[in-house]
Design a protein around this motif. Sequence first.
Motif, PDB file in Angstrom:
ATOM      1  N   ILE A 159      43.253  47.903  39.125  1.00 50.17           N
ATOM      2  CA  ILE A 159      42.618  47.143  38.049  1.00 50.17           C
ATOM      3  C   ILE A 159      42.322  48.062  36.866  1.00 50.17           C
ATOM      4  O   ILE A 159      42.531  47.683  35.699  1.00 50.17           O
ATOM      5  N   GLY A 160      41.852  49.275  37.141  1.00 50.34           N
ATOM      6  CA  GLY A 160      41.613  50.225  36.066  1.00 50.34           C
ATOM      7  C   GLY A 160      42.870  50.518  35.272  1.00 50.34           C
ATOM      8  O   GLY A 160      42.843  50.579  34.022  1.00 50.34           O
ATOM      9  N   ARG A 161      43.973  50.682  35.967  1.00 52.22           N
ATOM     10  CA  ARG A 161      45.258  50.898  35.288  1.00 52.22           C
ATOM     11  C   ARG A 161      45.615  49.692  34.432  1.00 52.22           C
ATOM     12  O   ARG A 161      46.081  49.832  33.293  1.00 52.22           O
ATOM     13  N   PHE A 162      45.387  48.494  34.968  1.00 54.19           N
ATOM     14  CA  PHE A 162      45.676  47.280  34.198  1.00 54.19           C
ATOM     15  C   PHE A 162      44.778  47.177  32.967  1.00 54.19           C
ATOM     16  O   PHE A 162      45.242  46.808  31.879  1.00 54.19           O
ATOM     17  N   ARG A 215      45.332  46.363  28.683  1.00 58.43           N
ATOM     18  CA  ARG A 215      44.781  45.156  28.030  1.00 58.43           C
ATOM     19  C   ARG A 215      43.355  45.432  27.547  1.00 58.43           C
ATOM     20  O   ARG A 215      42.409  44.763  27.966  1.00 58.43           O
ATOM     21  N   PRO A 216      43.178  46.392  26.638  1.00 58.63           N
ATOM     22  CA  PRO A 216      41.814  46.766  26.250  1.00 58.63           C
ATOM     23  C   PRO A 216      41.042  45.674  25.528  1.00 58.63           C
ATOM     24  O   PRO A 216      39.808  45.716  25.477  1.00 58.63           O
ATOM     25  N   ASN A 257      37.254  55.046  39.186  1.00 54.72           N
ATOM     26  CA  ASN A 257      38.414  54.251  39.598  1.00 54.72           C
ATOM     27  C   ASN A 257      38.803  53.225  38.541  1.00 54.72           C
ATOM     28  O   ASN A 257      39.994  52.992  38.290  1.00 54.72           O
ATOM     29  N   LEU A 258      37.812  52.587  37.964  1.00 52.32           N
ATOM     30  CA  LEU A 258      38.061  51.515  36.999  1.00 52.32           C
ATOM     31  C   LEU A 258      38.208  52.019  35.563  1.00 52.32           C
ATOM     32  O   LEU A 258      38.639  51.263  34.688  1.00 52.32           O
ATOM     33  N   GLY A 259      37.819  53.262  35.326  1.00 53.97           N
ATOM     34  CA  GLY A 259      37.880  53.789  33.967  1.00 53.97           C
ATOM     35  C   GLY A 259      36.868  53.139  33.046  1.00 53.97           C
ATOM     36  O   GLY A 259      37.121  52.938  31.850  1.00 53.97           O
ATOM     37  N   MET A 260      35.678  52.836  33.566  1.00 52.48           N
ATOM     38  CA  MET A 260      34.639  52.153  32.799  1.00 52.48           C
ATOM     39  C   MET A 260      33.376  53.010  32.770  1.00 52.48           C
ATOM     40  O   MET A 260      32.953  53.524  33.804  1.00 52.48           O
ATOM     41  N   ASP A 261      32.779  53.160  31.586  1.00 51.75           N
ATOM     42  CA  ASP A 261      31.518  53.892  31.483  1.00 51.75           C
ATOM     43  C   ASP A 261      30.379  53.094  32.114  1.00 51.75           C
ATOM     44  O   ASP A 261      29.520  53.657  32.806  1.00 51.75           O
ATOM     45  N   THR A 262      30.370  51.790  31.841  1.00 51.74           N
ATOM     46  CA  THR A 262      29.345  50.890  32.385  1.00 51.74           C
ATOM     47  C   THR A 262      30.052  49.778  33.140  1.00 51.74           C
ATOM     48  O   THR A 262      30.880  49.060  32.566  1.00 51.74           O
ATOM     49  N   LEU A 263      29.747  49.641  34.406  1.00 55.40           N
ATOM     50  CA  LEU A 263      30.351  48.581  35.202  1.00 55.40           C
ATOM     51  C   LEU A 263      29.726  47.238  34.828  1.00 55.40           C
ATOM     52  O   LEU A 263      28.511  47.127  34.663  1.00 55.40           O
ATOM     53  N   ASP A 264      30.559  46.203  34.693  1.00 56.97           N
ATOM     54  CA  ASP A 264      30.062  44.889  34.277  1.00 56.97           C
ATOM     55  C   ASP A 264      29.116  44.271  35.295  1.00 56.97           C
ATOM     56  O   ASP A 264      28.052  43.740  34.943  1.00 56.97           O
ATOM     57  N   LEU A 265      29.502  44.330  36.558  1.00 53.84           N
ATOM     58  CA  LEU A 265      28.703  43.708  37.617  1.00 53.84           C
ATOM     59  C   LEU A 265      28.993  44.441  38.916  1.00 53.84           C
ATOM     60  O   LEU A 265      30.153  44.577  39.317  1.00 53.84           O
ATOM     61  N   VAL A 266      27.940  44.923  39.568  1.00 52.66           N
ATOM     62  CA  VAL A 266      28.069  45.565  40.870  1.00 52.66           C
ATOM     63  C   VAL A 266      27.309  44.732  41.893  1.00 52.66           C
ATOM     64  O   VAL A 266      26.149  44.364  41.672  1.00 52.66           O
TER      65      VAL A 266
END
Length: 327
Positions: A65-68, A72-73, A109-118
């Motif tokens: 998903i991180g690669r995807f 699609r930024p 793994n996702l390449g996100m600074d802040t995860l949307d929902l954990v």
Amino acid sequence: MEQRSFNRLGRTVGAVGLGAWQLGADWGTVSEDDAMAVLAAAVDAGVTFLDTADVYGDGRSEQLIGRFLRTRPDAGLTVATKMGRRVEQRPEAYTLANFRQWTDRSRANLGMDTLDLVQLHCPPTEVFSSDEVFDGLDTLVAEKAIAGYGVSVETCDQALTAIARPGVASVQIILNAVRHKPLERVLPAAAAAGVGIIARVPLASGLLSGRYDEHTEFPADDHRNYNRHGAAFDVGETFSGVDFDRGLAAVRRLAPLVDADRTMAQFALRWVLDQAGVTVVIPGARDADQARRNAAAAALSPLTDEQLAAVRETYDELIRPQVHDRW
């Protein structure tokens, strides 16, 4: 696609999302190319909510998903992941120190600074009553490691305990045409509290797709083979805990109700979407065509009163005695 709100997250998402367990493991082999094709087809069809977990393929699903996401930024996607199942399931493992470690791994793994929902990933029941656990999750929000948190649950009682927590943004629970118990108390309580409902296993592990019969054989690395009796994890996650042959009987009873403009799977997804309080339903898909068909269920007309009544009767007569009081 119809948009629905996660009130406590301040986000709207498409009513049909994508569950990404199968992109990691436990559903047979899905190649990287097929996984990327599934993600692309789903998003192109209007899906904006992706659900994964750190344990799916030990991070493979998150990494794909991180690669995807990097391709699609500007897609406006909401990604929900889960944590807690990579360690022995003891309440004392659910600490702020571990939360930081687990979310840091998912962020990488996702390449996100802040995860949307954990989401806490079906933790031990004692965890839901721990102030320390939820204080720790609030700390992660304050530190901007996560934007919000929720819980994935096995039982309705766990869901109700979580909904009473003011910081819980979502509850993920099994809900489908052969698992009705959340309709009684969980969905009304969540709606009253402004908590989002993520409906998982909406096709009962494919049982409600109408594609299987008594002669179907599943691969050795597919949980529908090795977990059919709960050998690896909660049996409710496999065919929703329904005996396979009994489930087939229910599907055969429902099949004549399916309109010509939809498949059996779309009928089953539409049933979930028609339940008041559902925010998003997260069917999985192993190929692009399946992802597109699942997303298309959002545009179909609601089931009729007669169809809804027939689903209830089928559940009451064939399924309720076996599963209703277990979760």
